[in-house]
Design an enzyme around this catalytic site. Sequence first.
Site, PDB file in Angstrom:
ATOM      1  N   HIS A  61     -82.812 -12.762  17.766  1.00  0.00           N
ATOM      2  CA  HIS A  61     -83.953 -13.584  18.195  1.00  0.00           C
ATOM      3  C   HIS A  61     -84.834 -12.873  19.212  1.00  0.00           C
ATOM      4  O   HIS A  61     -85.979 -13.252  19.412  1.00  0.00           O
ATOM      5  CB  HIS A  61     -83.469 -14.949  18.701  1.00  0.00           C
ATOM      6  CG  HIS A  61     -83.258 -15.936  17.592  1.00  0.00           C
ATOM      7  ND1 HIS A  61     -83.636 -17.246  17.654  1.00  0.00           N
ATOM      8  CD2 HIS A  61     -82.713 -15.762  16.356  1.00  0.00           C
ATOM      9  CE1 HIS A  61     -83.334 -17.855  16.505  1.00  0.00           C
ATOM     10  NE2 HIS A  61     -82.770 -16.977  15.721  1.00  0.00           N
ATOM     11  N   ASP A  62     -84.296 -11.873  19.866  1.00  0.00           N
ATOM     12  CA  ASP A  62     -85.146 -11.045  20.729  1.00  0.00           C
ATOM     13  C   ASP A  62     -86.011 -10.110  19.879  1.00  0.00           C
ATOM     14  O   ASP A  62     -87.228 -10.053  20.034  1.00  0.00           O
ATOM     15  CB  ASP A  62     -84.276 -10.225  21.699  1.00  0.00           C
ATOM     16  CG  ASP A  62     -85.131  -9.367  22.626  1.00  0.00           C
ATOM     17  OD1 ASP A  62     -86.219  -9.829  23.010  1.00  0.00           O
ATOM     18  OD2 ASP A  62     -84.706  -8.243  22.965  1.00  0.00           O
ATOM     19  N   ASP A  69     -87.361  -6.351  23.129  1.00  0.00           N
ATOM     20  CA  ASP A  69     -87.945  -6.097  24.445  1.00  0.00           C
ATOM     21  C   ASP A  69     -87.481  -7.088  25.500  1.00  0.00           C
ATOM     22  O   ASP A  69     -88.100  -7.212  26.557  1.00  0.00           O
ATOM     23  CB  ASP A  69     -89.477  -6.134  24.342  1.00  0.00           C
ATOM     24  CG  ASP A  69     -89.985  -7.500  23.881  1.00  0.00           C
ATOM     25  OD1 ASP A  69     -89.142  -8.394  23.614  1.00  0.00           O
ATOM     26  OD2 ASP A  69     -91.210  -7.687  23.794  1.00  0.00           O
ATOM     27  N   SER A  71     -87.853 -10.086  25.666  1.00  0.00           N
ATOM     28  CA  SER A  71     -88.782 -11.183  25.957  1.00  0.00           C
ATOM     29  C   SER A  71     -88.051 -12.522  25.917  1.00  0.00           C
ATOM     30  O   SER A  71     -88.399 -13.454  26.640  1.00  0.00           O
ATOM     31  CB  SER A  71     -89.950 -11.186  24.961  1.00  0.00           C
ATOM     32  OG  SER A  71     -89.472 -11.246  23.631  1.00  0.00           O
ATOM     33  N   HIS A 188     -73.516 -14.574   9.326  1.00  0.00           N
ATOM     34  CA  HIS A 188     -72.969 -15.929   9.280  1.00  0.00           C
ATOM     35  C   HIS A 188     -71.518 -15.958   8.820  1.00  0.00           C
ATOM     36  O   HIS A 188     -70.999 -17.003   8.465  1.00  0.00           O
ATOM     37  CB  HIS A 188     -73.845 -16.827   8.403  1.00  0.00           C
ATOM     38  CG  HIS A 188     -75.128 -17.219   9.063  1.00  0.00           C
ATOM     39  ND1 HIS A 188     -76.129 -17.934   8.441  1.00  0.00           N
ATOM     40  CD2 HIS A 188     -75.584 -16.988  10.333  1.00  0.00           C
ATOM     41  CE1 HIS A 188     -77.138 -18.129   9.298  1.00  0.00           C
ATOM     42  NE2 HIS A 188     -76.840 -17.547  10.442  1.00  0.00           N
ATOM     43  N   THR A 189     -70.857 -14.826   8.859  1.00  0.00           N
ATOM     44  CA  THR A 189     -69.400 -14.821   8.695  1.00  0.00           C
ATOM     45  C   THR A 189     -68.730 -15.275   9.998  1.00  0.00           C
ATOM     46  O   THR A 189     -67.543 -15.570  10.038  1.00  0.00           O
ATOM     47  CB  THR A 189     -68.895 -13.411   8.297  1.00  0.00           C
ATOM     48  OG1 THR A 189     -67.471 -13.444   8.227  1.00  0.00           O
ATOM     49  CG2 THR A 189     -69.274 -12.349   9.310  1.00  0.00           C
ATOM     50  N   ASP A 233     -68.561 -20.117   8.351  1.00  0.00           N
ATOM     51  CA  ASP A 233     -67.507 -19.685   7.438  1.00  0.00           C
ATOM     52  C   ASP A 233     -66.249 -20.489   7.756  1.00  0.00           C
ATOM     53  O   ASP A 233     -65.598 -20.258   8.774  1.00  0.00           O
ATOM     54  CB  ASP A 233     -67.274 -18.175   7.623  1.00  0.00           C
ATOM     55  CG  ASP A 233     -66.033 -17.667   6.898  1.00  0.00           C
ATOM     56  OD1 ASP A 233     -65.397 -18.446   6.144  1.00  0.00           O
ATOM     57  OD2 ASP A 233     -65.695 -16.480   7.098  1.00  0.00           O
ATOM     58  N   ASP A 241     -65.902 -10.543   8.579  1.00  0.00           N
ATOM     59  CA  ASP A 241     -65.433 -10.000   7.296  1.00  0.00           C
ATOM     60  C   ASP A 241     -66.447 -10.369   6.209  1.00  0.00           C
ATOM     61  O   ASP A 241     -67.557 -10.806   6.540  1.00  0.00           O
ATOM     62  CB  ASP A 241     -64.018 -10.549   6.982  1.00  0.00           C
ATOM     63  CG  ASP A 241     -63.993 -12.076   6.969  1.00  0.00           C
ATOM     64  OD1 ASP A 241     -65.074 -12.715   6.945  1.00  0.00           O
ATOM     65  OD2 ASP A 241     -62.883 -12.649   6.979  1.00  0.00           O
TER      66      ASP A 241
END
Length: 316
Positions: A61-62, A69, A71, A188-189, A233, A241
Amino acid sequence: MAAFLVLILVLASSVANAGNLCPNFYENSCPQFESIVSNIVKIAVAQEVRMAAKLLHLHFHDCFVNGCDASIALDDTPTFVGEKNASPNHNLSFGFEVIYDIKTHVEATCPGIVSCADILALAALDGVKEVGGPSWNLGFGRRDARTANKTEAERVFPKINSTVAELIAIFSQQGLNARDMTALSGAHTIGAARCITFQKRIYNDKNINSSFAATRQETCPRIGGNSNIAPFDMQTPDIFDNQYYKNLVLQSGLLHSDQVLYDKGGSQVALVNKYSTDQSAFFADFASAMTKMSNIRPLTGNDGEIRTDCTIINKI
Ligand SMILES: *[C@@H]1O[C@H](CO)[C@@H](O)[C@H](O)[C@H]1NC(C)=O
Ligand SMILES: *[C@@H]1O[C@H](CO)[C@@H](O)[C@H](O)[C@H]1NC(C)=O
Ligand SMILES: *[C@@H]1O[C@H](CO)[C@@H](O)[C@H](O)[C@H]1NC(C)=O
Ligand SMILES: *[C@@H]1O[C@H](CO)[C@@H](O)[C@H](O)[C@H]1NC(C)=O
């Protein structure tokens, strides 16, 4: 023509900047940097395993908002609104406390040397390694922004209802291709999401496994329970994994925007099948995509600054 030239210049300069990052950037100026980060991340993940996912999410998300940076770490000020309250970040229990703790220790050891952006990048890597995931090539030398952009943070991220084509377009704006996108989705594991983000999916979506839906419905009612969380998961929520892809094949992706990677006839189906049976192929692609992501438009040289406190820009 002019626009075309500008585009080339922009691309060339972002590539040049990323090329300025180097693995031994702090070798002389702060040799303790890497061990400080890995020690603090190790303890934090041992205390709360979800921290690995939070740190990875934070770095992502940065980087997507004007590059890597830091932010995202800035609080609101009278002159600009920070990104923490942008809707994709709002109410997320990010791992900021770990980043601030690292910064405090790094400042005590090598004051004014290490950027918050580099701390975010390395903490993400160490978190993933701590839960069994791959390492990746990571350079340092990012500098910290003196501003943030909440509007951009509202705009750039995938939505929970994004289609595959939209996901590919969103990542492509950051210089990441479809393969990178599908490999990075494998993050998203680990980690978890709030009921409000998958409520529609478990009650009213196609391409969902009915026994998976029933399990999720136990703690995510049709109405309410917005903040109840469930692991992305279900099988191995705390291990990095390739189970995420196995789940997609069983129609058991938690978010709509996960499962679309395995919609019948979709462009990413073959790759999901490959990752679901070949963890090392997933790890190799994830690592290379992470290197690309952590190189998105860094500030280097004399641009930006080395923030003393990650939450506020330096006084000048
Ligand atoms: C913030 O981002 C938006 C696009 O999302 C852009 O239009 C705007 O100019 C940016 N603001 C600053 C100060 O860079
Ligand atoms: C996704 O949801 C947003 C609202 O959150 C809506 O504006 C948009 O039209 C939806 N897109 C699709 C493809 O359903
Ligand atoms: C987000 O947090 C606010 C309080 O800061 C709360 O009122 C709201 O219900 C939360 N939203 C969700 C979806 O949890
Ligand atoms: C649904 O999930 C169960 C449990 O993981 C699995 O045995 C079954 O094959 C899945 N069904 C489909 C259609 O993928």
